[in-house]
Each structure stands twice: as C-alpha cells, then as structure tokens.
Enzyme design. Structure first.
Site, PDB file in Angstrom:
ATOM      1  N   ASP A   1      -8.819  40.778  43.505  1.00  0.00           N
ATOM      2  CA  ASP A   1      -8.825  40.715  42.047  1.00  0.00           C
ATOM      3  C   ASP A   1      -7.595  39.953  41.555  1.00  0.00           C
ATOM      4  O   ASP A   1      -6.459  40.374  41.798  1.00  0.00           O
ATOM      5  CB  ASP A   1      -8.826  42.136  41.473  1.00  0.00           C
ATOM      6  CG  ASP A   1      -9.436  42.211  40.090  1.00  0.00           C
ATOM      7  OD1 ASP A   1      -9.321  41.236  39.338  1.00  0.00           O
ATOM      8  OD2 ASP A   1     -10.021  43.259  39.755  1.00  0.00           O
TER       9      ASP A   1
ATOM     10  N   CYS B   1     -13.565  38.224  35.521  1.00  0.00           N
ATOM     11  CA  CYS B   1     -14.129  39.207  36.444  1.00  0.00           C
ATOM     12  C   CYS B   1     -15.635  39.464  36.383  1.00  0.00           C
ATOM     13  O   CYS B   1     -16.366  39.152  37.308  1.00  0.00           O
ATOM     14  CB  CYS B   1     -13.383  40.513  36.215  1.00  0.00           C
ATOM     15  SG  CYS B   1     -13.962  41.827  37.234  1.00  0.00           S
TER      16      CYS B   1
ATOM     17  N   HIS C   1     -17.603  47.122  37.587  1.00  0.00           N
ATOM     18  CA  HIS C   1     -17.381  46.312  36.386  1.00  0.00           C
ATOM     19  C   HIS C   1     -18.617  45.536  35.926  1.00  0.00           C
ATOM     20  O   HIS C   1     -18.512  44.439  35.374  1.00  0.00           O
ATOM     21  CB  HIS C   1     -16.212  45.351  36.602  1.00  0.00           C
ATOM     22  CG  HIS C   1     -15.514  44.999  35.319  1.00  0.00           C
ATOM     23  ND1 HIS C   1     -14.598  43.965  35.219  1.00  0.00           N
ATOM     24  CD2 HIS C   1     -15.604  45.539  34.074  1.00  0.00           C
ATOM     25  CE1 HIS C   1     -14.148  43.883  33.985  1.00  0.00           C
ATOM     26  NE2 HIS C   1     -14.742  44.828  33.267  1.00  0.00           N
TER      27      HIS C   1
ATOM     28  N   ASP D   1     -11.812  36.831  42.720  1.00  0.00           N
ATOM     29  CA  ASP D   1     -12.840  36.817  41.677  1.00  0.00           C
ATOM     30  C   ASP D   1     -12.612  35.741  40.634  1.00  0.00           C
ATOM     31  O   ASP D   1     -13.541  35.326  39.942  1.00  0.00           O
ATOM     32  CB  ASP D   1     -12.973  38.198  41.007  1.00  0.00           C
ATOM     33  CG  ASP D   1     -11.712  38.646  40.282  1.00  0.00           C
ATOM     34  OD1 ASP D   1     -10.618  38.110  40.548  1.00  0.00           O
ATOM     35  OD2 ASP D   1     -11.815  39.561  39.438  1.00  0.00           O
TER      36      ASP D   1
ATOM     37  N   LYS E   1      -6.402  32.170  34.997  1.00  0.00           N
ATOM     38  CA  LYS E   1      -7.469  33.069  34.570  1.00  0.00           C
ATOM     39  C   LYS E   1      -7.835  32.838  33.102  1.00  0.00           C
ATOM     40  O   LYS E   1      -6.981  32.566  32.270  1.00  0.00           O
ATOM     41  CB  LYS E   1      -7.008  34.516  34.778  1.00  0.00           C
ATOM     42  CG  LYS E   1      -8.026  35.574  34.407  1.00  0.00           C
ATOM     43  CD  LYS E   1      -7.458  36.960  34.688  1.00  0.00           C
ATOM     44  CE  LYS E   1      -8.454  38.062  34.328  1.00  0.00           C
ATOM     45  NZ  LYS E   1      -7.895  39.412  34.612  1.00  0.00           N
TER      46      LYS E   1
END
Length: 540
Positions: free
Chosen positions: A42, A82, A137, A283, A305
């Site tokens: 992650d 994610c 998730h 991810d 991200k």
C-alpha cells in the site's frame, strides 16, 4: 506525423468465439494447478524498493530476491489510488466501466457492483481455495459486499482503506475495524498489523499445503499507508534519515520486507516455493513531499499518488514462479486490469474466457487482456500496446454519454475529496506517446527522498536533472510526452506534434463511448456497534 493506433485485444476477442462454453479439464489430465500468492503493498512508490536505486536508501532484500529469479515489469501501470486499483484486480475491468475512480471513504456505503464476478470466484471454479488476508476497501456496508461473500473461502483483515496499525481504528469517523469473515476480532487490538497479517498468511499456507489444495492467497498488506507507525527497533535502523516521516516510511517498508521474507521462507519450508507463483506489486504510486503527511518516493518519476503522472501510476511489479520465464527485466506494458484474464489463462491453459458466464458484463475497450503468453515467456512481447490511465466522463463532450449509463454519482461529490471530484483527469499512453490532462495535481513535480542525493545515486530510470516544477502544467490544455525517451515527463511536446495530440484525443473519444460516471452511495450505511466497531448494516 500521423499516429497509427491499433485496437488491443481485438484478435483474442475474436478467437474467443472458438472456445468451449465452459472450461472442463480433459479426462486423465494430471496438470497441477499452480499456487498463487498475490502480494499487494500500500502506497509503496517506485523508488521505495531497493532494486530501483543504488545505493538504496531502504534495503528490501526479500523483495529483491523475488526479482532476481523472476520477471520484473518496468512498465507496469496501476490506478492512481487504492479502491480503483483493487477493483481492477478483482474484476479485470477498467474504472471507466466499474465507476470506481477514487478511494472509498471510511464507513461509507459505496461498493463494487455485484454485477461483476470477482477473480476468486472464477478461481474457485477451477479448484482453488481462495483467501484474503489484509485490506479489502471495496465496500462493507452490507454483508453481501464483504470479501467472504464475494468468492473468498476466508477473509481476515480490515474493510476500510486506512486505520491505525496497532489500534486498528479508522480516523474519521473513528471506529474499530478488524474481522475474520463476518466476525469482528477484538483481541488483536495492540498488535502491529504486519505481524498479524504475515502470521495469518503463514497459517493458511500451512493448512492448504497439508491438505494438498491449490491456493490463491491475496495478501494485501497495510504498509506503508498512513498513519505512519512502526516499532522502535525498526525506526532505529534508519537514524541516518533526518526527515521523521521518511524515517518512519523506511521502517515500515523494512517491516513489510521482513514479513514477505517470513512468508517465502514458509513456502520453502513447506516444499512449495517452486510450485507457487508469487506476485509483488504496489496499489499506486507513493504519496511524496509530505502529501497526506507521509514521505513515500517515486523519484525520478514525476508526481505521486492521486496523479496521472508516471509517479502516480507506474509502480514496482515482480512475478516469479514455475511457469514464469524469469531473470528478465521487461519494458513491455501491463495494466492492473490484466491480472484477472492472465491468471485465469494460466489456470485454464489459455481458456480463461470459457469461465465467463452468460450474464457477466462483457470485456470492453480498456478492460483486461490476457498477457499469460508474455509472462510465461512463450512470447517476447506483450499484446498491450496502450494503457488508458483514466478518463473523466464529466467533461464535455463525454458527460452527455456517461449520464445515459449507471451506476453513477450525479453531483460528482466523493468521499473525502476536498475539491468534490472523484476524477483525476484524462491520460492515455499509446506506444511511446502519453497524452495528459491534469485535474488532481497535488504532486506535480519531481521529489527526491529526503536523505538521498540524486547526484550520487544510480536510478533504474535515468532521466537527467529535473527541470523547474510548473504546478499548473497540463491543467488548462493537453500535454504530450514521449515516455520512451522521456520517462520522467520533463518535456511537453504537444506544440511540436499537434497531429499526435489530435489522434490521441480521438482515441480518448473511443474510450468515452462506454465510460460511466462515478458510483453513488447504495444501500444502507454501515453502523458502529456498541463496542465501537464497524459492522455491515444488515449483519446479524
């Protein structure tokens, strides 16, 4: 010069018409199903693993060991955050078709549609025992959307996207989140999550090997997502890193690497290491430069991200196993949606489409492709020539098309997004060319990790000195980059090649024909029970 664009996947979709309607192993076929250990980290960035820089700031010897005898994909692309990535792995479908463009907020009632059978459901059909350990998730507001209801024989871990590593509690709203199947597990409060998940994974491996069952273990570690927490014994290893956030990320990555080593040692002890396909991926690109109060790293790639720059969507990927042609570093393209058809192809000797049911949604332009012949080394090249990173269906002229399809979020609001949009922009790579239009641009530049000197570090991607950061670049118009010669997106070539920009924008129009808007809330909201734990609203 004009840009020639092929339609990826057309050949194999046509060939599918010749396949049987259901996959059945031939009588007397003694082919053994290959075990699958799928490890997803992650927020681990491109430059967080030691195989991508030397001298490495954070040694990751166990991850590197997988790379030494495996296939390292140098151009593996994921989604920039994610839930979209995890939905793509599980369905093989692009976010423009599932409507999951951004991460689900804690305690919300968004979920991955039941219209899509998931990867573990298909693997069960061919004889795999399936297990999830770690992060889900993809929705937990109702029992039918939990992993234990969607093809996993067991599910151990947490349902939301982020929580404390020790108290297993989400931040906003605050509630406890750790479960075994449908049952909340309260007695692990105070135990660091990496230890819990690694030990559970080892127990599952021991059980399945003793029973002789082929297994699919989806191991979704929490590390190195915020909040930044690590035992002092690991933090103390990195006292040379002065930045406190980067030091904690280093410690958390070191714990992750050690956990992976414990699991691969278990496979060896059980005698099945060489019978197991192991995948290691992240991810999404890491959040850098203190974005989200953390310090992952993607340097020298641009961005991080929540962006469509290479640093947001190009992540580490290693594949090793008995059927994988190893000792390779390849620059062939793979997208996160390709896992489902490729793994099913491995399990069915190429007949993956025969597992699809008559009511399953069709695979459309942008969805996953079967890359197994490339992964296994039968072909030197990947069939994937282009990657749609994302497309915003709210933009004109796409909005009118998308509003005709659902499920969707009509007001474009999204959990936890301050600017109220789930979309990151438009970006498409075809061959060596990448078209980019930016909407979420929190990390627009190039950010070496604190404590690492680019002048004395060799990077696996060499781009030369980074130019000054233009934080508004590609926000008002489309930019064009040649990612073969400029993988770090230093030089916008849109003014020099307007014909290529035009061709790529026309290609985006083709993708937009089937794009849906972002998913809306569905069903009742999850509840917090009398002990302060998240529960599905319809749980007994």
């Amino acid at each position: 010069m004009p840009l020639r664009i092929a339609v990826p996947g057309l050949a194999f979709l046509t060939a599918a018409c010749l396949l049987p309607t259901s996959y059945v192993a031939a009588e007397g076929d003694d082919a053994k199903l290959t075990n699958i250990l799928f490890i997803i980290a992650d927020d681990v960035g491109w430059n967080d693993v030691s195989l991508h820089s030397s001298p490495a700031q954070i040694p990751t010897p166990n991850i590197d060991a997988l790379a030494r005898d495996g296939l390292v994909l140098d151009r593996y692309y994921t989604q920039p955050v994610c839930s979209p990535t995890r939905s793509s792995i599980m369905t093989g479908r692009h976010v423009i078709h599932t409507g999951i463009y951004n991460a689900f907020g804690s305690g919300g009632n968004k979920r991955l549609s039941k219209a899509y059978p998931l990867l573990p459901e298909y693997l069960q059909k061919v004889g795999y025992k399936t297990h999830l350990v770690g992060k889900w998730h993809l929705g937990h507001n109702e029992v039918a959307y939990l992993p234990s209801s969607r093809g996993f024989d067991s599910a151990y871990g947490y349902w939301n996207g982020a929580e404390g590593y020790l108290n297993h509690t989400t931040a906003d709203p605050a509630a406890y989140d750790f479960a075994d199947g449908l049952d909340t597990v309260y007695d692990v409060n105070g135990t660091y999550s990496t230890y819990l998940l690694a030990e559970k994974a080892r127990a599952i491996l021991q059980q399945e090997v003793s029973e002789g069952s082929p297994f699919f273990l989806y191991l979704a570690f929490q590390n190195v997502h915020w909040p930044l927490e690590a035992p002092e014994e690991f933090v103390s290893r990195f006292q040379d890193i002065e930045d406190p956030q980067r030091r904690l990320v280093a410690a958390m990555l070191s714990i992750l690497d050690e956990g992976i080593g414990n699991i691969t040692d278990t496979l060896r002890d059980l005698g099945v290491y060489d019978e197991t396909m192991i995948v290691f991926v992240s991810d999404n690109g890491g959040p850098t430069n203190h974005f989200e109060d953390t310090q992952s790293n993607n340097f020298p790639l641009r961005g991080g991200k929540h962006t469509l720059w290479e640093g947001g969507v190009r992540v580490p990927c290693i594949i090793r196993g008995p059927d994988v042609a190893g000792n390779r570093i390849s620059s062939e393209k793979m997208h996160v949606t390709d896992w489902l058809p490729s793994l099913l192809s491995m399990a069915t000797q190429g007949h993956w489409q025969s597992l699809l049911g008559p009511s399953d949604p069709p695979f459309l332009l942008g969805d996953g492709m079967d890359l197994w012949s490339f992964i296994s080394g039968k072909n030197d090249t990947s069939p994937r020539e282009e990657v749609l990173h994302e497309l915003n269906p709210m933009e004109s002229p796409y909005q009118a098309l998308a509003q005709l399809r659902g499920p969707h979020q009509p007001d474009a609001m999204w959990d936890g997004q301050e600017d109220g949009t789930p979309y990151h922009g438009n970006a498409l790579t075809v061959g060596e060319w990448k078209l980019v239009f930016v909407e979420q641009n929190a990390e627009p530049g190039w950010y070496p990790p604190p404590g690492q000197d680019p002048a004395t570090t060799h990077y696996s991607v060499d781009c030369g000195p980074s130019p000054p950061v233009d934080p508004s670049q590609c926000e008002a118009r489309y930019c064009l980059f040649n990612t073969k010669v400029d993988p770090c997106e230093h030089q916008d070539l849109s003014s020099k090649h307007p014909d290529i920009v035009k061709s790529l924008r026309e290609r985006l129009d083709e993708y937009a024909k089937d794009a849906v808007l972002a998913v809306d809330d569905e069903g009742c909201a999850p509840i917090v029970n009398e002990r302060g734990a998240w529960r599905p609203c319809d749980a007994p």
